[in-house]
Design a protein around this motif. Structure first.
Motif, PDB file in Angstrom:
ATOM      1  N   VAL A 121       0.843  -1.206   0.000  1.00  0.00           N
ATOM      2  CA  VAL A 121       0.000   0.000   0.000  1.00  0.00           C
ATOM      3  C   VAL A 121       0.871   1.245   0.000  1.00  0.00           C
ATOM      4  CG1 VAL A 121      -1.635   1.340   1.352  1.00  0.00           C
ATOM      5  CG2 VAL A 121      -1.975  -1.107   1.078  1.00  0.00           C
ATOM      6  N   TRP A 122       1.903   1.245   0.801  1.00  0.00           N
ATOM      7  CA  TRP A 122       2.795   2.407   0.869  1.00  0.00           C
ATOM      8  C   TRP A 122       3.474   2.654  -0.467  1.00  0.00           C
ATOM      9  CZ3 TRP A 122       8.370   2.361   0.860  1.00  0.00           C
ATOM     10  CH2 TRP A 122       8.927   3.622   1.138  1.00  0.00           C
ATOM     11  N   ARG A 124       2.424   1.676  -3.444  1.00  0.00           N
ATOM     12  CA  ARG A 124       1.468   2.070  -4.470  1.00  0.00           C
ATOM     13  C   ARG A 124       1.037   3.524  -4.293  1.00  0.00           C
ATOM     14  NH1 ARG A 124       2.321  -0.819  -8.535  1.00  0.00           N
ATOM     15  NH2 ARG A 124       0.291  -0.284  -9.416  1.00  0.00           N
ATOM     16  N   ARG A 125       0.961   3.999  -3.080  1.00  0.00           N
ATOM     17  CA  ARG A 125       0.587   5.405  -2.852  1.00  0.00           C
ATOM     18  C   ARG A 125       1.696   6.335  -3.301  1.00  0.00           C
ATOM     19  NH1 ARG A 125      -2.854   6.126   2.776  1.00  0.00           N
ATOM     20  NH2 ARG A 125      -4.672   4.939   2.077  1.00  0.00           N
ATOM     21  N   ARG A 253      -6.970  -2.895  -5.180  1.00  0.00           N
ATOM     22  CA  ARG A 253      -7.535  -2.755  -3.836  1.00  0.00           C
ATOM     23  C   ARG A 253      -8.167  -4.059  -3.357  1.00  0.00           C
ATOM     24  NH1 ARG A 253     -10.460   3.213  -4.434  1.00  0.00           N
ATOM     25  NH2 ARG A 253      -8.552   4.452  -4.175  1.00  0.00           N
ATOM     26  N   ILE A 256      -5.353  -6.535  -2.381  1.00  0.00           N
ATOM     27  CA  ILE A 256      -4.749  -6.180  -1.092  1.00  0.00           C
ATOM     28  C   ILE A 256      -5.720  -6.459   0.051  1.00  0.00           C
ATOM     29  CG2 ILE A 256      -3.890  -4.258   0.295  1.00  0.00           C
ATOM     30  CD1 ILE A 256      -2.760  -3.065  -2.306  1.00  0.00           C
TER      31      ILE A 256
END
Length: 269
Positions: A121-122, A124-125, A253, A256
């Protein structure tokens, strides 16, 4: 394995297994990693050791359907980079099982999955390119990842390969690990599904002789698998339909989220 216990399941228990089989088909053709729920259902209905032997042929049926659907989109250079590390992970998993109890195994894998989900997530952001990749895929038909070569790409493949081999050996839970690797490597939706399909077909077929040798697969368990395989097909059909309608951002999403659910389930069981 005392396979006679497999014939003592109730109607509700069989329904739960059938739902889990349907979910296997959906996860193999739409949202890889969602079958962590199936792992939990099988382990809850059947004896833990027996559940791994019954589930494996069901997973292979799903793999075959996924390969048939996405065979043109596999990225073989990535697969070839992964397999040596996966073998090392399987060996480590075998050694781990020599001394670890079930609680230690579940806790370790659950923690690994949640940690990697957070890292993904980190990452991808930071990049935040999901929306643009849909347009690029539509424009040039590319399914290949952006970064699987070079020193960093090789290191990433080895790291995730070892973890994938480890988790699939100790708990049939390699799906979320490889899902996170394929996302972090920049795979588009179709390339993700095609590469994942071939990877797990090869890995799961390779595990069959070991399961047979351990007594986890025999004639009685295969009869139950034959009954459950019927439910994998509609799940795969629905998954193929859904995958065509899920955009790249939503796809990532969902993958994940399925990984997080699987990790939490392992920690709470």
């Amino acid at each position: 394995m005392n396979t006679m216990t497999l014939w003592h399941i109730s109607g509700w228990e069989f329904a739960a297994l059938a739902f889990a089989a349907l979910l296997v088909g959906f996860s193999k053709t739409a949202v890889s990693g969602a079958n962590t729920v199936s792992l939990a259902i099988f382990a809850a209905v059947l004896p833990a050791r027996a559940s791994t032997g019954v589930l494996l042929p069901v997973l292979i049926v799903g793999d075959l359907l996924a390969v048939r659907t996405y065979r043109r989109h596999a990225h073989w250079p990535t697969l070839l980079k992964l397999f040596p590390a996966v073998v090392a992970g399987v060996v480590l998993g075998t050694l781990f099982l020599e001394w670890a109890d079930d609680g230690a195994v579940r806790t370790s894998i659950g923690a690994i999955l949640l940690l990697m989900a957070g890292v993904t997530v980190w990452r991808r952001r930071r990049s935040d390119v999901a929306e643009a990749t849909d347009a690029a895929e539509a424009a040039d038909g590319r399914d290949e990842p952006d970064a699987v070569t070079g020193r960093a790409g090789r290191l990433k493949a080895r790291s995730y390969g070892v973890l994938g081999g480890f988790t699939t050996m100790v708990a049939n839970a390699g799906g979320p690990v490889m899902s996170l690797y394929l996302l972090s490597a920049g795979f588009r939706k179709l390339g993700f599904l095609g590469t994942s399909a071939f990877f797990f077909l090869i890995v799961n077929v390779g595990k069959v002789p070991f399961s047979v040798g351990l007594g986890l697969i025999d004639g009685r368990s295969l009869l139950l698998d034959a009954a459950l395989a019927v439910f994998v097909v509609p799940g795969a059909v629905f998954g193929t339909w859904a995958a065509k309608r899920i955009n790249q951002r939503l796809f990532e999403r969902l993958v994940i989220a399925a990984t997080v659910v699987g990790g939490v389930q392992l920690l709470l069981r």
